[in-house]
Design an enzyme around this catalytic site. Structure first.
Site, PDB file in Angstrom:
ATOM      1  N   SER A 103       0.795  -1.229   0.000  1.00  0.00           N
ATOM      2  CA  SER A 103       0.000   0.000   0.000  1.00  0.00           C
ATOM      3  C   SER A 103       0.833   1.287   0.000  1.00  0.00           C
ATOM      4  CB  SER A 103      -0.961   0.029   1.195  1.00  0.00           C
ATOM      5  OG  SER A 103      -0.252   0.020   2.411  1.00  0.00           O
ATOM      6  N   LYS A 162       0.911   4.511   6.870  1.00  0.00           N
ATOM      7  CA  LYS A 162       0.235   5.403   5.916  1.00  0.00           C
ATOM      8  C   LYS A 162       0.807   6.818   6.032  1.00  0.00           C
ATOM      9  CE  LYS A 162      -2.973   2.485   4.469  1.00  0.00           C
ATOM     10  NZ  LYS A 162      -2.222   1.268   4.791  1.00  0.00           N
TER      11      LYS A 162
END
Length: 146
Positions: free
Chosen positions: A67, A104
């Site tokens: 990701s 993230k």
């Protein structure tokens, strides 16, 4: 193609050892043309001094998943994470969301915290008020094998 969000799989605290410095060539290295660098080693470089600002609060975290590919964080990379730093928007963080670690980019939209993946296959995660959410640390460096 299945996707696997990037998450920590191994965490170790940074340890500073004495005599962990290595020869450091102070001249630049040209890509494409060989250059004898032995004559340019002028001092020692301690990677701990270079990479770690807060030793007691710094951890190495091995991650897996895809990701954060566009941030050049790949599965198997080791992140250097400083838990003493204050996260600011735009930084990459390790967070705990609903009991699970995730890596993230930390952003804010108005007053809402939004965790952004660096892979368009993953949606942004807006942190809802009352969520089980904690910022665990700020990523300062990425180590990956070439």
């Amino acid at each position: 193609m299945s996707h696997n969000p990037l998450r920590p799989v191994e965490i170790a605290q940074a340890v500073q050892k004495r005599n962990s410095s290595h020869p450091f060539a102070t001249s630049s290295v040209q890509a494409g043309f060989p250059s004898p660098a032995d004559d340019h080693i002028e001092r020692q470089l301690d990677l701990n001094e270079l990479l770690i600002q807060h030793p007691a609060a710094t951890f190495y975290v091995r991650v897996e998943g895809d990701s954060m590919l566009n941030a050049s964080i790949n599965s198997g990379d080791i992140l250097i994470v400083d838990r003493a730093l204050t996260p600011i928007p735009g930084k990459i963080i390790i967070a705990i969301l609903n009991g699970e670690f995730t890596v993230k980019r930390f952003t804010k939209k108005n007053t809402k915290i939004v965790l952004v993946a660096e892979n368009p296959a993953y949606p942004d995660i807006q942190i809802q008020e009352g969520s089980d959410f904690q910022i665990w640390g700020v990523v300062t460096y990425v180590i990956h094998k070439t």
